[in-house]
Design a protein around this motif. Sequence first.
Motif, PDB file in Angstrom:
ATOM      1  N   PHE A  28     -29.911   6.243  -3.886  1.00  0.00           N
ATOM      2  CA  PHE A  28     -29.405   6.704  -2.508  1.00  0.00           C
ATOM      3  C   PHE A  28     -27.789   6.444  -2.473  1.00  0.00           C
ATOM      4  O   PHE A  28     -27.393   7.636  -2.070  1.00  0.00           O
ATOM      5  CB  PHE A  28     -30.162   6.051  -1.377  1.00  0.00           C
ATOM      6  CG  PHE A  28     -29.986   6.530  -0.094  1.00  0.00           C
ATOM      7  CD1 PHE A  28     -30.330   7.873   0.403  1.00  0.00           C
ATOM      8  CD2 PHE A  28     -29.128   5.709   0.760  1.00  0.00           C
ATOM      9  CE1 PHE A  28     -29.816   8.101   1.590  1.00  0.00           C
ATOM     10  CE2 PHE A  28     -28.709   6.170   2.031  1.00  0.00           C
ATOM     11  CZ  PHE A  28     -29.222   7.529   2.397  1.00  0.00           C
ATOM     12  N   MET A  29     -27.489   5.279  -2.813  1.00  0.00           N
ATOM     13  CA  MET A  29     -25.988   4.981  -2.693  1.00  0.00           C
ATOM     14  C   MET A  29     -25.208   5.925  -3.781  1.00  0.00           C
ATOM     15  O   MET A  29     -24.229   6.383  -3.458  1.00  0.00           O
ATOM     16  CB  MET A  29     -25.650   3.537  -3.198  1.00  0.00           C
ATOM     17  CG  MET A  29     -26.578   2.530  -2.256  1.00  0.00           C
ATOM     18  SD  MET A  29     -25.476   2.595  -0.725  1.00  0.00           S
ATOM     19  CE  MET A  29     -25.323   0.867  -0.320  1.00  0.00           C
ATOM     20  N   GLY A  58     -18.526   0.452  -0.282  1.00  0.00           N
ATOM     21  CA  GLY A  58     -18.518   1.276  -1.323  1.00  0.00           C
ATOM     22  C   GLY A  58     -17.783   2.657  -1.095  1.00  0.00           C
ATOM     23  O   GLY A  58     -17.113   3.464  -1.462  1.00  0.00           O
ATOM     24  N   TYR A  59     -18.346   3.013   0.158  1.00  0.00           N
ATOM     25  CA  TYR A  59     -17.892   4.417   0.874  1.00  0.00           C
ATOM     26  C   TYR A  59     -16.353   4.520   1.022  1.00  0.00           C
ATOM     27  O   TYR A  59     -15.780   5.281   0.602  1.00  0.00           O
ATOM     28  CB  TYR A  59     -18.526   4.633   1.984  1.00  0.00           C
ATOM     29  CG  TYR A  59     -18.057   5.906   2.814  1.00  0.00           C
ATOM     30  CD1 TYR A  59     -18.574   7.187   2.606  1.00  0.00           C
ATOM     31  CD2 TYR A  59     -17.165   5.485   3.801  1.00  0.00           C
ATOM     32  CE1 TYR A  59     -17.865   8.052   3.079  1.00  0.00           C
ATOM     33  CE2 TYR A  59     -16.592   6.460   4.518  1.00  0.00           C
ATOM     34  CZ  TYR A  59     -17.095   7.935   4.382  1.00  0.00           C
ATOM     35  OH  TYR A  59     -16.201   8.997   4.899  1.00  0.00           O
ATOM     36  N   PHE A  60     -15.898   3.571   1.412  1.00  0.00           N
ATOM     37  CA  PHE A  60     -14.640   3.287   1.538  1.00  0.00           C
ATOM     38  C   PHE A  60     -13.615   3.385   0.451  1.00  0.00           C
ATOM     39  O   PHE A  60     -12.567   4.019   0.120  1.00  0.00           O
ATOM     40  CB  PHE A  60     -14.167   2.185   2.663  1.00  0.00           C
ATOM     41  CG  PHE A  60     -13.935   2.517   4.120  1.00  0.00           C
ATOM     42  CD1 PHE A  60     -12.851   2.777   4.639  1.00  0.00           C
ATOM     43  CD2 PHE A  60     -15.130   2.318   4.876  1.00  0.00           C
ATOM     44  CE1 PHE A  60     -12.932   3.364   5.929  1.00  0.00           C
ATOM     45  CE2 PHE A  60     -15.119   2.566   6.011  1.00  0.00           C
ATOM     46  CZ  PHE A  60     -14.184   3.316   6.773  1.00  0.00           C
ATOM     47  N   PHE A 115     -20.177  -7.998  -9.718  1.00  0.00           N
ATOM     48  CA  PHE A 115     -18.845  -8.725  -9.244  1.00  0.00           C
ATOM     49  C   PHE A 115     -17.632  -7.537  -9.747  1.00  0.00           C
ATOM     50  O   PHE A 115     -16.591  -7.548  -9.451  1.00  0.00           O
ATOM     51  CB  PHE A 115     -18.531  -9.951 -10.029  1.00  0.00           C
ATOM     52  CG  PHE A 115     -19.420 -10.865  -9.660  1.00  0.00           C
ATOM     53  CD1 PHE A 115     -19.983 -11.136  -8.295  1.00  0.00           C
ATOM     54  CD2 PHE A 115     -19.811 -11.844 -10.659  1.00  0.00           C
ATOM     55  CE1 PHE A 115     -20.818 -12.105  -7.919  1.00  0.00           C
ATOM     56  CE2 PHE A 115     -20.863 -13.033 -10.446  1.00  0.00           C
ATOM     57  CZ  PHE A 115     -21.204 -13.139  -9.132  1.00  0.00           C
ATOM     58  N   VAL A 116     -18.297  -6.470  -9.918  1.00  0.00           N
ATOM     59  CA  VAL A 116     -17.283  -5.276 -10.308  1.00  0.00           C
ATOM     60  C   VAL A 116     -17.248  -4.450  -9.276  1.00  0.00           C
ATOM     61  O   VAL A 116     -18.183  -3.757  -8.760  1.00  0.00           O
ATOM     62  CB  VAL A 116     -17.881  -4.280 -11.519  1.00  0.00           C
ATOM     63  CG1 VAL A 116     -16.592  -3.411 -11.873  1.00  0.00           C
ATOM     64  CG2 VAL A 116     -17.570  -5.316 -12.705  1.00  0.00           C
ATOM     65  N   PRO A 117     -16.099  -4.149  -8.402  1.00  0.00           N
ATOM     66  CA  PRO A 117     -16.474  -3.474  -7.026  1.00  0.00           C
ATOM     67  C   PRO A 117     -16.740  -2.038  -7.228  1.00  0.00           C
ATOM     68  O   PRO A 117     -17.139  -1.497  -6.338  1.00  0.00           O
ATOM     69  CB  PRO A 117     -14.859  -3.780  -6.555  1.00  0.00           C
ATOM     70  CG  PRO A 117     -13.990  -4.012  -7.673  1.00  0.00           C
ATOM     71  CD  PRO A 117     -14.735  -4.953  -8.542  1.00  0.00           C
TER      72      PRO A 117
END
Lengths: 302, 441
Positions: B194-195, B316-318, B373-375
């Motif tokens: 979904f993400m 994540g969206y931003f 930890f990886v953005p």
Amino acid sequence: MEILKLENVVKSYQKHVAVNEVSFDVPKGSIFGLLGPNGAGKTSLIRIITTITRADSGVVYLDGEKLGADHPSQIGYMPEERGLYKKMKVGEQLLYLAQLKGLSKADARNEIFKWFKKFEIEDWWDKKVEELSKGMQQKIQFVSTVVHRPKLLILDEPFSGLDPINTNLIKDEIYNLNQEGTSIIFSTHRMEQVEEICERIVLINKGKNILQGEVKDIKNQFKENLFEIKFDGGAIPTSIGEKYRVMDEKKGRLVIQLDPNADSNELLNDLIQSGVHVTSFIEILPTLNEIFIKQVGGQSDE
Amino acid sequence: MNKLWLIIKREYLTRVRKKSFLLITIGTPLAIALFMVLVAFILNSNKDNLKVGVIDESQTIMALKDTETIDFEMIKNSSLDKLRDNFEESEYDGLVVISDFKSNLTKTDYKFNYYSDKPIGSITKNSIGREIGKKIRNYKVEQSNLDEKTINDLKASVDLKEIAADKEKEKEDGSSTENRSEIATGIGMFLGLFMYFVIFFYGSMIMRSVMEEKTNRIVEVMISSVKPFQLMLGKIIGVSGVGLTQIIIWAIMFTGLSFVIGMIIPVDPSAMEGMNTNSGIDPEDMESMVSSLMDSIFAVNWTGIISVSILFFIGGYFLYSSLFAAVGSAMGDDMGEGQALTIPISIPVVLALYIMIAVVQNPNSSMATWSSFVPFFSPIIVPARMAFDPPLWEIILSLVILAVSAIFFVWLSGRIYRVGILMYGKKITFKELGKWLFYRD
């Protein structure tokens, strides 16, 4: 009092200096021409004035205040490349743009309707921009530029792409706004329009201010003491040709260049004395176009 | 602030009022519901109960239990021949003949005849067979010296129950941890996908919108009123509102529709029964499995999963949509040429998807930890891991890293965006983008 004052404005992009130590004043209530060939730095200069970009150094004053974040609401800017949201309805779009300029919704609505009435386009409110013709879109663009009653209006080639009827319509509105006290900066290559509309100009080339002042002063400054004489009858007496520098001679028309300090009456007197029947005697002033070309010469970037 | 709000409002309203938005948002759940109703209808289309006559040549069966779709009737006073002669006038849809099975009780596979002019589906066929099979089995049990209890006692089926090694945790988890890993894998996979979908869908929506403003040339008019950063931020926030609206409408509609569908079509055990016979599971076993499954689903910490997912969604969206905005600003009228610029953004998203699939299958791997930890990965990885109860400190650290990176990349993208939107007719390379970062305003 100046509506706009630029002092030693510099703007460079990487190694390229777009605006180099430019200073000029725009008097309040005037129609001011910002001239220059393509790539001269006009757009960079306009973007600094409209607060789109910031100058690297130098100061800009708007109506006596140092240009700042709340000044965009006092400036109306119509870029050369027109743009509107194509899918948005005309009314909503104008409301949106006016509100971004700080108008309240009700205020914006009133002002928009005033313009709609003036242009007789009251029924366009719910039309989408993409449904309108190019000329109609230009009218909407103009309304969006002036709807917030700016003190300073910056128009970049406002007549490009307009038919003669719409050109006159917009021209009249520019005069009207000027009458009501709006100061106008007018940027163009079309010198005949500048001559017709502007009182003062500044000429920019390669980022530098090379010429500025009132149109009639500039014309005088660049006059070459040329006089055009029209006359009846045959040849010009040789004495005239000996005494004066004749630039051009055609049937019934003579162009003579005087020395800078010479008296034009003397020439006229000599002509009459030697029996020439003068029908017209005028000083030829250079057009802005000629001055422009002469000043910019072959040095334009393009 | 007021201007930002105006931009957010416009970006939101113009999208939400579009016909295509309404169509997708309202239409998708309706289409899915319609599809489900249709499937249910097809599955239940043989609802007109089949009347099956049973001729018992073994003389042992008193009656067969009717099922949801089949009514059995024992035939005593007639013969097969007679019935077959007048089959069309008879009340039966089919006749089954149970031949004498008593002669050989060690036999386990039987084949009986079924007479009918209409073909029967495999579901009905299996149902009839199963009902007869039960009776034969009962008979066999009676004949043997064993009783039902003894036979049941002989069964041996082994399943693994997962228990946390940590004793404290074991108490918290309580009893309903059965099927946990399956459930967690399912939930994790769903959230991760979904993400992934959301990032791409809304990211490219923002990219297209930025490009449109640039090619429309409206952008120069806009930024003579507002700061480029405000315009970019307003767009990103406005579109996020569109996304949230869509998700909320879907959630409400799916809940409502599933309720309505549940009312129209009661869950039909016979349909399930039919499906399960193929896999050889007894419906009663199935029932207990379903109930334990439900218990496990309810035992999942939904509040935790959903709230963490929302936080990672926002981060994540931003992060990604600002990058998409920056790329959109650098593109010219020619979308094809700028396509290469989207590759560096797409690679981490796709990579994150594959890592997520691996992580969900092996939630305790070190990859699960470091990828959190990886953005660029964490918005997809962490929600997927949530059902496996990752350590709290990992979630918090990951969230902090994501938040800081999101702010950083929004700022970074803003720097590219403000130059890009005013740049025309230049071929854009990454080197060029890098230079833009250091342009002065």
